[in-house]
Design a protein around this motif. Sequence first.
Motif, PDB file in Angstrom:
ATOM      1  N   GLU A 115       2.341   1.863   0.284  1.00 50.37           N
ATOM      2  CA  GLU A 115       1.290   0.993  -0.220  1.00 50.37           C
ATOM      3  C   GLU A 115      -0.075   1.375   0.350  1.00 50.37           C
ATOM      4  O   GLU A 115      -1.101   1.243  -0.321  1.00 50.37           O
ATOM      5  CB  GLU A 115       1.639  -0.464   0.088  1.00 50.37           C
ATOM      6  N   ARG A 116      -0.092   1.871   1.596  1.00 51.59           N
ATOM      7  CA  ARG A 116      -1.358   2.318   2.175  1.00 51.59           C
ATOM      8  C   ARG A 116      -1.893   3.562   1.457  1.00 51.59           C
ATOM      9  O   ARG A 116      -3.077   3.882   1.540  1.00 51.59           O
ATOM     10  CB  ARG A 116      -1.191   2.592   3.666  1.00 51.59           C
ATOM     11  N   GLN A 117      -0.974   4.276   0.782  1.00 53.15           N
ATOM     12  CA  GLN A 117      -1.370   5.460   0.003  1.00 53.15           C
ATOM     13  C   GLN A 117      -1.594   5.111  -1.474  1.00 53.15           C
ATOM     14  O   GLN A 117      -1.816   6.002  -2.299  1.00 53.15           O
ATOM     15  CB  GLN A 117      -0.285   6.535   0.100  1.00 53.15           C
ATOM     16  N   GLY A 118      -1.505   3.813  -1.794  1.00 53.05           N
ATOM     17  CA  GLY A 118      -1.748   3.373  -3.166  1.00 53.05           C
ATOM     18  C   GLY A 118      -0.539   3.441  -4.068  1.00 53.05           C
ATOM     19  O   GLY A 118      -0.678   3.435  -5.293  1.00 53.05           O
ATOM     20  N   HIS A 119       0.666   3.491  -3.496  1.00 55.82           N
ATOM     21  CA  HIS A 119       1.886   3.583  -4.305  1.00 55.82           C
ATOM     22  C   HIS A 119       2.808   2.401  -4.028  1.00 55.82           C
ATOM     23  O   HIS A 119       2.839   1.873  -2.914  1.00 55.82           O
ATOM     24  CB  HIS A 119       2.646   4.879  -3.994  1.00 55.82           C
ATOM     25  N   VAL A 120       3.549   2.012  -5.035  1.00 48.78           N
ATOM     26  CA  VAL A 120       4.587   0.986  -4.888  1.00 48.78           C
ATOM     27  C   VAL A 120       5.884   1.592  -5.393  1.00 48.78           C
ATOM     28  O   VAL A 120       5.950   2.049  -6.543  1.00 48.78           O
ATOM     29  CB  VAL A 120       4.249  -0.286  -5.691  1.00 48.78           C
ATOM     30  N   ARG A 121       6.876   1.651  -4.563  1.00 50.70           N
ATOM     31  CA  ARG A 121       8.124   2.291  -4.986  1.00 50.70           C
ATOM     32  C   ARG A 121       9.018   1.303  -5.720  1.00 50.70           C
ATOM     33  O   ARG A 121       8.884   0.076  -5.583  1.00 50.70           O
ATOM     34  CB  ARG A 121       8.876   2.878  -3.789  1.00 50.70           C
TER      35      ARG A 121
END
Length: 307
Positions: A211-217
Motif C-alpha cells: 500500500e505504501r507503493q500504491g498497490h493493493v493485493r
Amino acid sequence: MADLDLNLLVALDALLREGSVARAAERLHLSAPAMSRTLTRIRDTLGDPVLVRAGRGLVPTPRALALQEQVREVVREATALLAPGTPTPPAQLTRTLTVRVNDGIIPLLGAALYQRAREEAPGLTLRFVAEGTEDVEALRDGDVDLDIGVQGALGPEIRVQRLGEDSFAVLVARTSPLARGRLTLARFAHAEFIVASRRGMTRNPLDALLERQGHVRRVTGVVPNLLAAAALVARTEAIAVVPSVFARSAAALMPLRVRAVPLETGAFIVAQAWHPRFDRDPAHVWLRGTVKALWAEMIRDATPVRP
C-alpha cells in the motif's frame, strides 16, 4: 540428624580398608592427627571402639566388621550419586524428544534432523508438534523440549540461542506465466495471492508494504499452513510469500519455482529456546547442537533467490 556428618562414613570406610590411621589419612589426603580426631568422633557416634590395638597394628571390632560391607556400599553409592554425570554417547540415547516448530521448518530442517537422528541416535524418537500457544509452561514442564522459530518474549528463565536469519521469497508454479521473465513489482502486486494463516487472517505486514507503493493485493485463498499454501500454488497461477528456507524445501518437493520478492521485506531471526533445567541433559545437548549445525549447513548451501 542435625549433627549427622556423612564424611564420617567415608573416613570409617578408609579406616576399615586400611586398618591403619596413618594409611587411612594418606588415602584421604589428611594429616595423621586429623584422622585420629575423626576416629574419635566415629567412636563417639557409634559407641564402639571400631579399631583396637593388637600388637603393633589395629584390628576392627565385631561391630566394625558387621558394618564394613554396608559402609562400603553406602560410600560407593554416595560417590556415584554426587559425581559429575558421564556424557552418554548419542548411539545409546533412548528417549522421545518433542520439538515445537511451524510446518515451514519441518520439510528441510526437520527432515535433516530426522535423518541425522537415524544415523547418530537411532534410539531417539522425534515428535514434532505444531505451533499454537507458545507458552513457557510447556518448556518448563518438559512437554516441549525445544521450540524453534521466531521467538517472542519468553521471560528471563528461558534460554534462547540464535540459529540465524531467514527472509521471504515468492513461490510460483513452474507452469505459471509468473515463473518466466522478471518478476516486477507491478506483476507481483497484480497476482492472486494465497495466504497461510492459522487464524484465517487475510492481511499481514506485506499489505502495508504494498500500500505504501500504491498497490493493493488480492487474496484469493487462505489456508492454515505453509504446506497447504505451497500445494495450492503448485496447481494454480496464484503465488505465496513464504520464508526462504521453506520455499527451497517446497520447490524440491513440488513443481514450484522460488523467486525474490520485489520489495524490501527485511530479514527475521530464527532461534531455538529451551528451559535451563535441560542444559546438561545428554539427549537435549545432542538435539540443540545438531539443530544449530544443520541450520548452519542449510544457510551455507542455499542457492541465492533470483528476481
